[in-house]
Write a protein that holds these residues in place. Structure first.
Motif, PDB file in Angstrom:
ATOM      1  N   GLU A 189       0.846  -1.192   0.000  1.00 27.62           N
ATOM      2  CA  GLU A 189       0.000   0.000   0.000  1.00 27.62           C
ATOM      3  C   GLU A 189       0.881   1.241   0.000  1.00 27.62           C
ATOM      4  N   PRO A 196       0.329   5.212  -0.162  1.00 28.21           N
ATOM      5  CA  PRO A 196      -0.584   6.366  -0.195  1.00 28.21           C
ATOM      6  C   PRO A 196      -0.175   7.428  -1.212  1.00 28.21           C
ATOM      7  N   ALA A 228      -1.822   7.894  -4.724  1.00 23.62           N
ATOM      8  CA  ALA A 228      -3.112   8.578  -4.908  1.00 23.62           C
ATOM      9  C   ALA A 228      -2.957   9.907  -5.640  1.00 23.62           C
ATOM     10  N   ARG A 229      -1.744  10.428  -5.716  1.00 24.29           N
ATOM     11  CA  ARG A 229      -1.511  11.657  -6.468  1.00 24.29           C
ATOM     12  C   ARG A 229      -1.753  11.455  -7.959  1.00 24.29           C
ATOM     13  N   TYR A 244      -3.038   7.962  -9.278  1.00 17.23           N
ATOM     14  CA  TYR A 244      -3.830   6.784  -9.604  1.00 17.23           C
ATOM     15  C   TYR A 244      -5.049   6.678  -8.682  1.00 17.23           C
ATOM     16  N   SER A 245      -6.036   5.942  -9.157  1.00 16.14           N
ATOM     17  CA  SER A 245      -7.195   5.663  -8.312  1.00 16.14           C
ATOM     18  C   SER A 245      -6.903   4.517  -7.349  1.00 16.14           C
ATOM     19  N   GLN A 246      -5.846   3.723  -7.642  1.00 12.00           N
ATOM     20  CA  GLN A 246      -5.443   2.608  -6.801  1.00 12.00           C
ATOM     21  C   GLN A 246      -4.175   2.980  -6.026  1.00 12.00           C
ATOM     22  N   THR A 247      -4.102   2.592  -4.768  1.00  8.18           N
ATOM     23  CA  THR A 247      -2.886   2.841  -3.991  1.00  8.18           C
ATOM     24  C   THR A 247      -2.114   1.548  -3.694  1.00  8.18           C
TER      25      THR A 247
END
Length: 438
Positions: free
Chosen positions: A281, A283, A286-287, A289-292
């Protein structure tokens, strides 16, 4: 042979028409196009050693599986972005059988050659941690991978590893990684262009440094099982090809179908992520992609944008070849040993005519015979030597563009047919006669 050497004015004019200021510094593809134009004008059949194109027929087991898939209608269906079930299952088996590394099918993804795997990895991995934005190239290496980073605007660090073999590699990696800004590092083994191979000890050092500094290792296995000094061809039995995956969970393996499987034209490779890295994971993703989750961002974020998947039919071809290799019914290594045999013959032609092998040792042993070798000539640097050899109907690339600190030329043996050996011999003899060593 009557036009050898080709007039310098002819080469210069054709180079200028191709917008090449200095042929000795041309990229691989630029060189290829220019030489094709020289051949067309002069009718001289070149001994072409610039491009790493396989010179063997594609295995029938793959061809038949691909034809059958097309007949079954896959051409009308979008491929799944994460790969067909058979491809993923056989890829995971293959990694276990030939590297002795356990991965899940989920972590095995088809890509449009290792070129796409590298591009996608550079793009994703320099975004998974906002503090890590650079790629470290353990050179010498494949020039186009640096071009990928330039296109993406990714900052790079490089060093020529030949001076840092063995324990010296640890000290050098500490120096390069201690700033904490390197997201991933990349190397090939067997090495393109030098053909040396990292030892288990060196791979352990790379793995330990990756763990210490949180760096992802991109292992470019373009020449999988092609260190012919050992027999890695028996599935599930040692010796296994050495890999960094034994020493870190921070890895992505890029196993190409082009060279080892002679399937270059259909553009297929396996991108193998470690299960831990795949499920990591991040975080900071998220800058963009929709997936982290790193693996899902890589597949559904980056690969989706690049090609919407790898061509359907070639996945069936690759799965069939992998299945045959896994089951022991298809020994793909037996055929590709031809490259090593040709390299041994060609290297002797060069050394018999005053040339010398640049990367001649691998940790004290003679360098192996394989897909590439490197050479130079007394009194010349690589660029000037290449410009002169072109006049003798011999093409290759200078080591300068590979990140090497040594002067010389990389030669690929694949496209040189055995019926060209007499021409190569005569041209090298002519070159040696015209350029006596002082």
């Amino acid at each position: 042979m009557t036009q050898i050497p080709i007039a310098k004015e002819t080469i210069d004019r054709i180079a200028a028409a191709n917008k090449i200021a200095n042929p000795g510094r041309a990229s691989i593809r630029e060189m290829r196009k220019m030489i094709q134009d020289v051949e067309a004008e002069t009718s001289v059949r070149f001994v072409k050693m610039e491009m790493g194109i396989p010179g063997l027929p594609a295995p029938q087991v793959g061809v038949e599986a691909q034809i059958e898939a097309l007949r079954n209608g896959v051409a009308s269906i979008y491929p799944e972005i994460y790969g067909t079930e058979d491809f993923k299952k056989e890829a995971a088996r293959f990694v276990k059988n030939f590297l002795d590394v356990d991965v899940t099918p989920e972590c095995c993804v088809p890509t449009v050659g290792s070129m796409q795997a590298g591009f996608a990895s550079f793009l994703t991995l320099t975004r998974y941690d906002a503090k890590k934005t650079k790629v470290l190239f353990i050179d010498p290496g494949f020039p186009v991978q640096k071009q990928q980073c330039r296109v993406l605007g990714i900052p790079m660090k490089t060093f020529d590893v030949y001076e840092y073999r063995g324990d010296a590699l640890r000290t050098k990696l500490e120096e390069e990684l201690r700033d904490g800004d390197v997201a991933c590092l990349i190397y090939s083994s067997p090495n393109n262009p030098a053909w040396f191979c990292f030892t288990d000890h060196e791979l352990q050092i790379i793995g330990e440094m990756a763990n210490k500094y949180g760096v992802v290792v991109l292992e470019d296995d373009a020449y999988f099982l092609m260190d012919f000094r050992k027999d890695y061809s028996v599935p599930g039995q040692p010796p296994f090809q050495p890999t960094v995956a034994k020493y870190t969970d921070n890895y992505v393996l890029m196993i190409s179908g082009s060279k080892s499987f002679s399937y270059a034209g259909e553009r297929i490779a396996m991108m193998i992520c470690s299960p831990k890295l795949f499920n990591l994971e991040c975080p900071d993703l998220a800058r963009y992609y929709s997936q982290t989750q790193l693996g899902r961002a890589l597949i559904f974020g980056t690969l989706y944008c690049l090609s919407s998947g790898t061509a359907h039919s070639v996945q069936y071809a690759m799965a069939a070849m992998l299945r045959g290799a896994n089951d022991g019914t298809f020994n793909f290594v037996r055929d590709i040993k031809e490259y090593g045999e040709k390299a041994g013959i060609m290297k002797k032609m060069f050394t018999d005519n005053g040339f010398y092998i640049v990367y001649d040792k691998d940790m004290g042993e003679d360098i192996g015979d394989g897909f590439y070798f490197t050479f130079c000539y007394p009194g010349y640097d690589g660029v000037d030597l290449l410009n002169e050899l072109i006049r003798y109907g011999i093409s290759a690339i200078a080591l300068d563009i590979t990140g090497s600190h040594k002067q010389g030329i990389r030669a690929c043996v694949a496209l040189v047919q055995r019926d060209q050996f007499p021409d190569l011999q005569h041209r090298l003899e002519a070159f040696h006669k015209d350029h006596p060593v002082k």
